[in-house]
Design a protein around this motif. Sequence first.
Motif, mmCIF file in Angstrom:
data_model
loop_
_atom_site.group_PDB
_atom_site.id
_atom_site.type_symbol
_atom_site.label_atom_id
_atom_site.label_comp_id
_atom_site.label_asym_id
_atom_site.label_seq_id
_atom_site.Cartn_x
_atom_site.Cartn_y
_atom_site.Cartn_z
ATOM 1 N N ALA A 21 52.901 43.707 -33.983
ATOM 2 C CA ALA A 21 53.623 44.495 -32.889
ATOM 3 C C ALA A 21 53.079 44.649 -31.959
ATOM 4 O O ALA A 21 51.850 45.113 -31.908
ATOM 5 C CB ALA A 21 53.920 45.610 -33.721
ATOM 6 N N VAL A 22 53.662 44.226 -30.940
ATOM 7 C CA VAL A 22 52.844 44.241 -29.499
ATOM 8 C C VAL A 22 54.073 45.025 -28.624
ATOM 9 O O VAL A 22 54.945 45.011 -28.694
ATOM 10 C CB VAL A 22 52.871 42.857 -28.614
ATOM 11 C CG1 VAL A 22 52.190 43.049 -27.421
ATOM 12 C CG2 VAL A 22 51.858 41.946 -29.684
ATOM 13 N N THR A 23 53.177 46.034 -27.613
ATOM 14 C CA THR A 23 54.193 46.775 -26.711
ATOM 15 C C THR A 23 55.002 46.007 -25.895
ATOM 16 O O THR A 23 54.915 44.635 -25.348
ATOM 17 C CB THR A 23 53.249 47.680 -25.975
ATOM 18 O OG1 THR A 23 52.587 46.973 -24.522
ATOM 19 C CG2 THR A 23 52.310 48.560 -26.628
ATOM 20 N N GLU A 24 56.282 46.485 -25.613
ATOM 21 C CA GLU A 24 57.263 46.049 -24.686
ATOM 22 C C GLU A 24 56.748 45.948 -23.355
ATOM 23 O O GLU A 24 56.943 44.996 -22.504
ATOM 24 C CB GLU A 24 58.307 46.788 -24.458
ATOM 25 C CG GLU A 24 58.483 48.499 -24.198
ATOM 26 C CD GLU A 24 58.229 49.130 -25.526
ATOM 27 O OE1 GLU A 24 57.499 48.690 -26.393
ATOM 28 O OE2 GLU A 24 58.671 50.454 -25.310
ATOM 29 N N ILE A 25 55.462 46.725 -23.132
ATOM 30 C CA ILE A 25 55.040 46.623 -21.473
ATOM 31 C C ILE A 25 54.007 45.305 -21.605
ATOM 32 O O ILE A 25 54.252 44.374 -20.525
ATOM 33 C CB ILE A 25 54.170 47.593 -21.376
ATOM 34 C CG1 ILE A 25 54.779 49.101 -21.582
ATOM 35 C CG2 ILE A 25 53.243 47.724 -20.376
ATOM 36 C CD1 ILE A 25 54.053 50.383 -21.416
ATOM 37 N N ALA A 26 53.634 45.006 -22.420
ATOM 38 C CA ALA A 26 52.783 43.775 -22.597
ATOM 39 C C ALA A 26 53.752 42.576 -22.691
ATOM 40 O O ALA A 26 53.438 41.222 -21.979
ATOM 41 C CB ALA A 26 51.632 43.513 -23.592
ATOM 42 N N MET A 29 48.516 41.194 -18.109
ATOM 43 C CA MET A 29 48.761 42.595 -17.753
ATOM 44 C C MET A 29 47.601 43.342 -17.393
ATOM 45 O O MET A 29 46.725 43.660 -18.380
ATOM 46 C CB MET A 29 49.875 43.236 -18.703
ATOM 47 C CG MET A 29 50.487 44.540 -18.018
ATOM 48 S SD MET A 29 49.581 46.123 -18.698
ATOM 49 C CE MET A 29 50.033 45.810 -20.457
ATOM 50 N N VAL A 30 47.230 43.956 -16.325
ATOM 51 C CA VAL A 30 46.125 44.616 -15.844
ATOM 52 C C VAL A 30 46.338 46.084 -15.442
ATOM 53 O O VAL A 30 45.357 46.714 -15.862
ATOM 54 C CB VAL A 30 45.493 43.749 -14.878
ATOM 55 C CG1 VAL A 30 44.806 42.687 -15.074
ATOM 56 C CG2 VAL A 30 46.319 43.821 -13.433
ATOM 57 N N PHE A 39 49.657 49.392 -15.778
ATOM 58 C CA PHE A 39 51.003 49.727 -15.862
ATOM 59 C C PHE A 39 51.032 51.066 -15.676
ATOM 60 O O PHE A 39 50.216 52.003 -15.444
ATOM 61 C CB PHE A 39 51.598 49.381 -17.191
ATOM 62 C CG PHE A 39 50.777 50.028 -18.284
ATOM 63 C CD1 PHE A 39 49.606 49.888 -18.871
ATOM 64 C CD2 PHE A 39 51.406 51.219 -18.835
ATOM 65 C CE1 PHE A 39 48.924 50.721 -19.649
ATOM 66 C CE2 PHE A 39 50.935 52.007 -19.853
ATOM 67 C CZ PHE A 39 49.677 51.782 -20.201
ATOM 68 N N ALA A 67 54.416 54.073 -16.295
ATOM 69 C CA ALA A 67 55.826 54.228 -16.976
ATOM 70 C C ALA A 67 56.426 55.700 -16.764
ATOM 71 O O ALA A 67 55.647 56.571 -16.701
ATOM 72 C CB ALA A 67 55.831 53.946 -18.445
ATOM 73 N N ASN A 68 57.745 55.906 -16.607
ATOM 74 C CA ASN A 68 58.359 56.950 -16.978
ATOM 75 C C ASN A 68 59.133 56.958 -18.274
ATOM 76 O O ASN A 68 60.040 56.177 -18.582
ATOM 77 C CB ASN A 68 59.434 57.041 -15.664
ATOM 78 C CG ASN A 68 60.334 58.261 -16.181
ATOM 79 O OD1 ASN A 68 60.209 59.221 -16.684
ATOM 80 N ND2 ASN A 68 61.458 58.031 -15.701
ATOM 81 N N ASP A 69 58.737 57.745 -19.068
ATOM 82 C CA ASP A 69 59.306 57.630 -20.426
ATOM 83 C C ASP A 69 59.346 59.309 -20.745
ATOM 84 O O ASP A 69 59.846 59.703 -22.157
ATOM 85 C CB ASP A 69 58.676 56.996 -21.441
ATOM 86 C CG ASP A 69 57.017 57.632 -21.368
ATOM 87 O OD1 ASP A 69 56.776 58.677 -21.110
ATOM 88 O OD2 ASP A 69 56.114 56.833 -22.005
ATOM 89 N N LYS A 106 43.946 35.092 -30.160
ATOM 90 C CA LYS A 106 43.213 36.573 -30.584
ATOM 91 C C LYS A 106 44.499 37.621 -30.999
ATOM 92 O O LYS A 106 45.558 37.482 -30.172
ATOM 93 C CB LYS A 106 42.663 37.346 -29.375
ATOM 94 C CG LYS A 106 42.138 38.367 -29.847
ATOM 95 C CD LYS A 106 41.013 38.974 -28.912
ATOM 96 C CE LYS A 106 41.973 39.638 -27.723
ATOM 97 N NZ LYS A 106 41.164 40.093 -26.561
#
Lengths: 376, 263
Positions: free
Chosen positions: B76-81, B116-117, B119, B121-123, B262
């Motif tokens: 599972a990888v974040t939606e951001i990445a 992605m270096v 980020f 977010a508004n959550d 990786k």
Amino acid sequence: MNQYAGISLFDDLLAEPLNRLAEQAMGEGRVPVGYTCSYVPETLLSAGKLFPVRLRAPGIAGTEMADTYMSNVICSYTKSLLEFAIGGAYDRLGGVVFTANCDHMRRLMDNLEYLRKPAFSHTLDVPHKRGGPALDWFTEELKMLADKMSAHFGVSAAGDDLAAAIRSRNAFAEALRAIGDLRKLDPPLITGGEFHRVMIASLVSPKDLLMPLVEDFRRRAVERGGVGPYRARIMVAGGELDDLSFIDVIESQGGLVVADRFCTGSLPGLEPVPESGDPLRAIAQHTLYKVLCPRMMEEFDEREEAIRQTALEYRADGVIIQAIKFCDTWGVEGSTLTAALRSAGIPVLRLEREYRHGGEGQLRTRVQAFIESMGK
Amino acid sequence: MMVAGCDVGSLTSKAVIMGDGKIVASVIIKSKARPGDSADAAMGQALSKAGLSMNDIACCVGTGYGRDRISFVKEAVTEIACHAKGAQWLVPSARTVIDIGGQDCKAMRLDARGNMVKFTANDKCASGTGRFLEVMARVLHVELDDLGTLSASSRSAITLASACTVWAQADVIQHLNSGVPVADIAAGINSAMASRMSVIVNNIGFERDVVMTGGVAKNAGVVAALEKLLGLRIKRVTRADPQLAGAIGAALIAGERAQGGKS
């Protein structure tokens, strides 16, 4: 990351504002004194039969009553304490000692005195700068508190008695520091969640009664060997943090918390208080020089350097700066600190949170994305 | 080699199957109550479209708020990445990615290799999220997809006084009651959305090319308003549906994992 099964003993101590060790001490005629800020020297509140209890509101579900007394831009830590106070959770404390360090804390103090009328309450005025005159001033402040405690509780908070309290404090702090050092190893011998529990327990329990548990924990941690696996080593900095789940969530995403620099953490306040000279002045000096709070003026560079050096020493891959929403002190510090640390090449994640645990899904995503952004 | 990505969002769930660097099949469905059910349904439909079974998929990566509840993924990888990865595949020159999801919005900065270096977010609030547009479309009695086209015919867009979804909704009702044309209200809603987005984009500091992903990227009104606020042209996604960016990114990461990358 698996935690040592015995850590549940510490969990048990953190479920109530006054735990079983505090109850045991009270049964023996000792008196708990509440406090809310690292500028209130625990050593002074350990004089004679007294023992310090850092105020918490574990398991708070809402602040409906406190909301009627405090505005909606007051931090949820002070509101949670007021809610618990209104419900009588701190009525068995012998007294409370505050600092006038931020407006939120002042409003808590005003309301608590108005609504609960504690038998003993005192507010310490803490200088915003260091140096000789400030040290004289703060020593005098502590002297006033010591005299007031002596008069009210009949304890001796001066001379040899206070020097003995310093020695006890130093022995306990050394035990904690030895546990904290286990995080420097690779892999570390303890998780950040375990250390956080030990630290918070040390702030809310009579230290002499907690000491056997602390020593036992260290022994078992060394026997157990390294913890892991983990993806990144993380340092957590910021303001008040006694929510146990917060660090657990960070670690659930593979970010092992190996170092800390927040109000209820360990660094750098575990260094010994000087055992020679005037004990009150030694306590004043240790407090003024070791707390490193952003409420102090003209010390930003030192605070930033302390975090950078700690991150280096504990080999942290990144720093998470956390603060409770509406915390003015850390709200301002967080911005400058984030920029400064990033300029120094340290990855930073800034998180705003509420005092009580919540928004776990968002927290997980941000922490995981932070670790991913470091290429871990 | 076939790989897959499954993005379980709060409003929609997406599945993408890729082979040889191309999209073989993709699906967008409305999310169900349970993230696991959404993932099963989306991936089931995608596999059926492609004429494949799960055994044919070398690796699958999950993402989105329901990523930890997907039974068939390797990781599972974040939606951001994933959005960052997907956006870079969709527009290789992308350096800043803006993604508006159903319950959050985020901006990401990519390096030249697409990593992605940074980020932000508004959550914490519905304002500036897909949910904001959904609520407003319901008040206007129009389809969510029509909000963008509606605003194109606006002559005098309204201004929403509050960024709060609840108070903005009250504003919209007030304008409707006053007889303001729906197109002008729609344009005001899109501008408010863009305004909230511009705050987080400015906060992270943008670098060209700027790309928008997520369902809201298909709302031409929001994109145009955001371009005006940022003072630059947002690069359009044409290679695939921008709403699939997260699932595409997940599939690309699955491809890396399948080749021993990786994890």
